[in-house]
Design a protein around this motif. Structure first.
Motif, PDB file in Angstrom:
ATOM      1  N   LEU A   1      13.204  -1.489  10.205  1.00 51.80           N
ATOM      2  CA  LEU A   1      13.932  -1.684   8.954  1.00 51.80           C
ATOM      3  C   LEU A   1      14.352  -0.344   8.350  1.00 51.80           C
TER       4      LEU A   1
ATOM      5  N   TYR B   1      14.557   1.093   5.495  1.00 54.12           N
ATOM      6  CA  TYR B   1      14.185   1.266   4.098  1.00 54.12           C
ATOM      7  C   TYR B   1      12.950   2.157   3.995  1.00 54.12           C
ATOM      8  N   VAL B   2      12.820   2.814   2.850  1.00 54.60           N
ATOM      9  CA  VAL B   2      11.652   3.653   2.614  1.00 54.60           C
ATOM     10  C   VAL B   2      10.440   2.767   2.361  1.00 54.60           C
ATOM     11  N   ASP B   3       9.269   3.357   2.427  1.00 55.74           N
ATOM     12  CA  ASP B   3       8.029   2.624   2.189  1.00 55.74           C
ATOM     13  C   ASP B   3       7.994   2.063   0.764  1.00 55.74           C
TER      14      ASP B   3
ATOM     15  N   HIS C   1       9.411  -0.364  -0.930  1.00 60.12           N
ATOM     16  CA  HIS C   1      10.697  -0.451  -1.629  1.00 60.12           C
ATOM     17  C   HIS C   1      10.931  -1.824  -2.266  1.00 60.12           C
TER      18      HIS C   1
ATOM     19  N   GLU D   1       6.568  -3.846   9.852  1.00 62.14           N
ATOM     20  CA  GLU D   1       7.669  -3.306   9.063  1.00 62.14           C
ATOM     21  C   GLU D   1       7.741  -3.970   7.687  1.00 62.14           C
TER      22      GLU D   1
ATOM     23  N   ARG E   1       5.138  -2.382   5.615  1.00 65.64           N
ATOM     24  CA  ARG E   1       5.495  -1.010   5.231  1.00 65.64           C
ATOM     25  C   ARG E   1       6.456  -0.979   4.053  1.00 65.64           C
ATOM     26  N   VAL E   2       7.500  -1.825   4.069  1.00 63.18           N
ATOM     27  CA  VAL E   2       8.537  -1.744   3.031  1.00 63.18           C
ATOM     28  C   VAL E   2       8.168  -2.507   1.762  1.00 63.18           C
TER      29      VAL E   2
ATOM     30  N   LYS F   1       5.948  -3.332  -1.580  1.00 59.98           N
ATOM     31  CA  LYS F   1       5.113  -2.624  -2.544  1.00 59.98           C
ATOM     32  C   LYS F   1       3.693  -3.177  -2.523  1.00 59.98           C
TER      33      LYS F   1
END
Length: 341
Positions: A233, A235-237, A239, A263, A266-267, A269
């Motif tokens: 993905l 996107y930042v962590d 997000h 993933e 990770r993305v 919150k």
């Protein structure tokens, strides 16, 4: 509270769709000389009961304020009417492909861009996921397959999102929601009807389906759609506040399923919500094991048999999520989990 007129109209539209879908399926079966699949009477009775329970749950969700009444009557009749001739005329090609077991009958694509497991004709559908034609007939095909219950099952992911926003006191305008494998945008469209102020994002590996989603969601102010692989993905962590996915995991091999869930973790919150919906599994629906087991024999679903025993709730827990619930809905299931604070 829903009026008696609403309840009658709701059930009338679903009985009408079910009847028409049954007639169309039987007509196509006869014209293509496809053998009938015999389902035990006890299983048919059980599926009818599960269908009635799904319809009742749909009505109760509206009465409890989980999503608006409008969703009960959002069957896109004109869209399906436009797609039906294309789908009907395409049926002989699908049958020939199925009989030849030609799962590689897709347009030429960039092999470096798409993983091998994706480059095939899932459901024997023409072009796989690689054409505008496929994207235009997909939703109707799925709705006919499930005889008018596909959208009803899809929107069972909305109540967990509604509860999460309420319980955490989140302002919808500040919430980011990512739908993984968004397809033609049906899930995002229903979710946006319930929560129009949320900022929506969607990813899908098919550029043709993303293009169709952009058309469907063109009037939605806060939406961003991208052609991306869910295993990586962009996107930042931490997000997103909410991550959803509907009918993706049964089409992934075992390792890819885990990559996608990692993933998502990770993305998302800390404290964020993940809601997955996919096919029912043996862990929650052993009573319809025969129907579930026959599905990959009729359609090209090469990873489905293994998926049936790879419980989604256990998969989420394995990847770090805290599972809140796992509940079957007709032939689907919804798993709800959160990322620990």
């Amino acid at each position: 509270m829903l009026s008696l007129r609403d309840r009658v109209a709701y059930r009338a539209q679903h009985w009408s769709f079910l009847l028409n879908a049954t007639v169309l399926q039987e007509t196509a079966r006869i014209l293509t000389r496809t053998p009938r699949v015999d389902i035990p009477r006890s299983t048919v009775t059980l599926l009818r009961r599960r269908t009635a329970e799904l319809w009742q749950r749909d009505l109760e969700n509206v009465e409890q304020g989980m999503y608006p009444r409008d969703l009960l009557f959002q069957i896109p009749v004109s869209e399906y009417a436009r797609a039906f001739p294309r789908l009907f005329l395409d049926t002989p090609r699908i049958v020939r492909r199925m009989r030849a077991r030609d799962y590689k009958d897709i347009p030429q694509v960039d092999k470096a861009r798409y993983p091998a497991y994706y480059r095939r004709t899932f459901h024997w559908q023409t072009d796989g996921y690689f054409s505008d034609h496929s994207a235009q007939v997909y939703d109707l095909g799925v709705e006919l397959l499930f005889r008018g219950t596909a959208d009803v099952m899809r929107r069972q992911i909305i109540p967990p999102v509604t509860r999460h926003l309420r319980e955490r006191g989140l302002s919808p305008a500040r919430v980011r929601l990512l739908d993984v494998a968004c397809g033609t945008g049906r899930v995002l469209q229903q979710m946006a009807t319930a929560h129009p102020e949320v900022r929506y994002h969607g990813v899908d590996l098919s550029p043709y389906y993303v293009k169709a989603a952009r058309r469907r969601l063109r009037d939605l102010a806060e939406v961003s759609l991208s052609v991306e692989n869910a295993e990586h993905l962009p996107y930042v962590d931490a997000h997103f506040d909410v991550v959803t996915s509907v009918y993706l995991f049964h089409e992934l091999p075992r390792n890819a399923r885990r990559n996608v869930v990692r993933e998502m973790f990770r993305v998302l919150k800390p404290g964020g919500l993940v809601v997955l919906e996919d096919s029912a599994q043996m862990s929650d629906s052993p009573e319809i094991a025969g129907v579930l087991g026959d599905f990959p024999a009729q359609y090209h679903e090469p990873f489905y048999a293994e998926y049936l025993r790879d419980d989604l709730a256990e998969l989420l827990a394995e990847c770090g999520f805290r599972v809140e619930s796992s509940e079957p809905h007709l032939v689907a299931k919804v798993v709800v989990a959160t990322k620990p604070e």
